[in-house]
Design an enzyme around this catalytic site. Structure first.
Site, short mmCIF file in Angstrom:
data_model
loop_
_atom_site.label_atom_id
_atom_site.label_comp_id
_atom_site.label_asym_id
_atom_site.label_seq_id
_atom_site.Cartn_x
_atom_site.Cartn_y
_atom_site.Cartn_z
N PRO A 16 -22.55 -15.87 9.63
CA PRO A 16 -21.18 -16.02 10.11
C PRO A 16 -20.48 -17.25 9.54
O PRO A 16 -21.12 -18.27 9.29
CB PRO A 16 -21.34 -16.15 11.63
CG PRO A 16 -22.70 -15.63 11.94
CD PRO A 16 -23.52 -15.98 10.73
N GLU A 17 -19.17 -17.11 9.35
CA GLU A 17 -18.36 -18.21 8.83
C GLU A 17 -17.46 -18.75 9.94
O GLU A 17 -17.62 -18.40 11.11
CB GLU A 17 -17.57 -17.71 7.62
CG GLU A 17 -18.48 -17.23 6.49
CD GLU A 17 -17.74 -16.70 5.28
OE1 GLU A 17 -16.50 -16.79 5.23
OE2 GLU A 17 -18.42 -16.18 4.37
#
Length: 273
Positions: free
Chosen positions: A2-3
């Protein structure tokens, strides 16, 4: 992945359920993450109240009365709010049980995430102290960014993904922001113009804000704090669309490798110049 948008989505998802609640118990099923979970974490955190839930770059920060728990979701992690106690699955490595019976469950198939803690100001932590500004704040602006690009021979995509320059612009969102700005990902940072810089800063902010509004991007594993996937994948212009027509000009989207990452672009809308 995830960013930043996925981490911010997670923060917003868990925040209403945990603020002001005391930690009753922390269960660690597998401490073998990117850095081993300290054996002392449960005894240190239990009986403390969660005061705030913050985010710095891709780190979730559970701010307690006497310190901070740093959580990183790694490449495949998620942190969900559970109202009951379903049987843990293979990759459910950490549970944080609160005094109202709600629990946070951390799942991480690839185990590249982290659970650490500090009693010192979190901005002084070695993982935090040298990070660049948050992209959605006023600190990330032309006067800050443009001088850093001068004489830099780094490719612009690599440059904006450097967390020492600006945090949270991961691979998906770097590709998308560069496309919207009409900038070729392999153009050198030192060659971008003032006009391109202004446009790029604006589009980085725009892309990240839109992704947060849509709950992040789910490509494989990511779910938010409520267990739901993110929907920004439906809005992607270039990322993951190799060989498909560009939405703007109908040229085929191309892919190349940059620092072992997939780089997606339209050679017509993002010419090499």
């Amino acid at each position: 992945m995830p960013e930043l948008p996925e981490v911010e989505t997670t923060r917003r998802g868990i925040e209403p359920h945990v603020i002001g609640r005391s930690i009753s118990r922390i269960t660690i099923r597998d401490k073998r993450l990117r850095w081993p979970i300290p054996d002392s974490l449960p005894a240190w955190a239990e009986d403390q109240t969660i005061v705030r839930v913050e985010r710095r770059s891709k780190y979730l920060l559970l701010v307690l009365e006497r310190g901070t728990v740093l959580v990183h979701l790694g490449m495949s992690g998620s942190l969900r709010v559970l109202l009951d106690d379903p049987t843990p699955t293979k990759h459910d490595h950490v549970d944080v049980e609160l005094d109202n019976g709600i629990r946070l469950r951390y799942n991480d198939p690839r185990r590249f995430g982290a659970w650490l803690y500090t009693e010192q100001p979190v901005n002084e932590h070695s993982l935090i102290e040298k990070l660049g500004p948050e992209p959605l704040t006023d600190a990330f602006n032309f006067d800050y960014f443009y001088p850093l690009t001068r004489k830099r021979k780094t490719k612009i995509k690599t440059f904006i993904m450097d967390a020492h320059i600006v945090v949270g612009v991961g691979n998906i969102y770097a590709n998308e922001a560069l496309f919207l700005s009409g900038i070729n990902p392999h153009k050198l940072a030192g060659k971008i113009t003032k006009a391109e810089t202004t446009l790029l800063i604006s589009n980085i902010k725009k892309v990240l804000a839109r992704a947060i509004d849509q709950g992040g991007t789910t490509l494989k594993d990511f779910v938010g704090g409520d267990g739901k996937p993110g929907y920004f994948a439906q809005s992607l212009n270039v990322y993951g669309r190799t060989g498909l027509p560009c939405f703007q000009c109908e040229s085929l989207i191309k892919e190349m490798r940059t620092n072992n990452r997939g780089t997606f672009y339209c050679s017509h809308c993002q010419p090499s110049r």
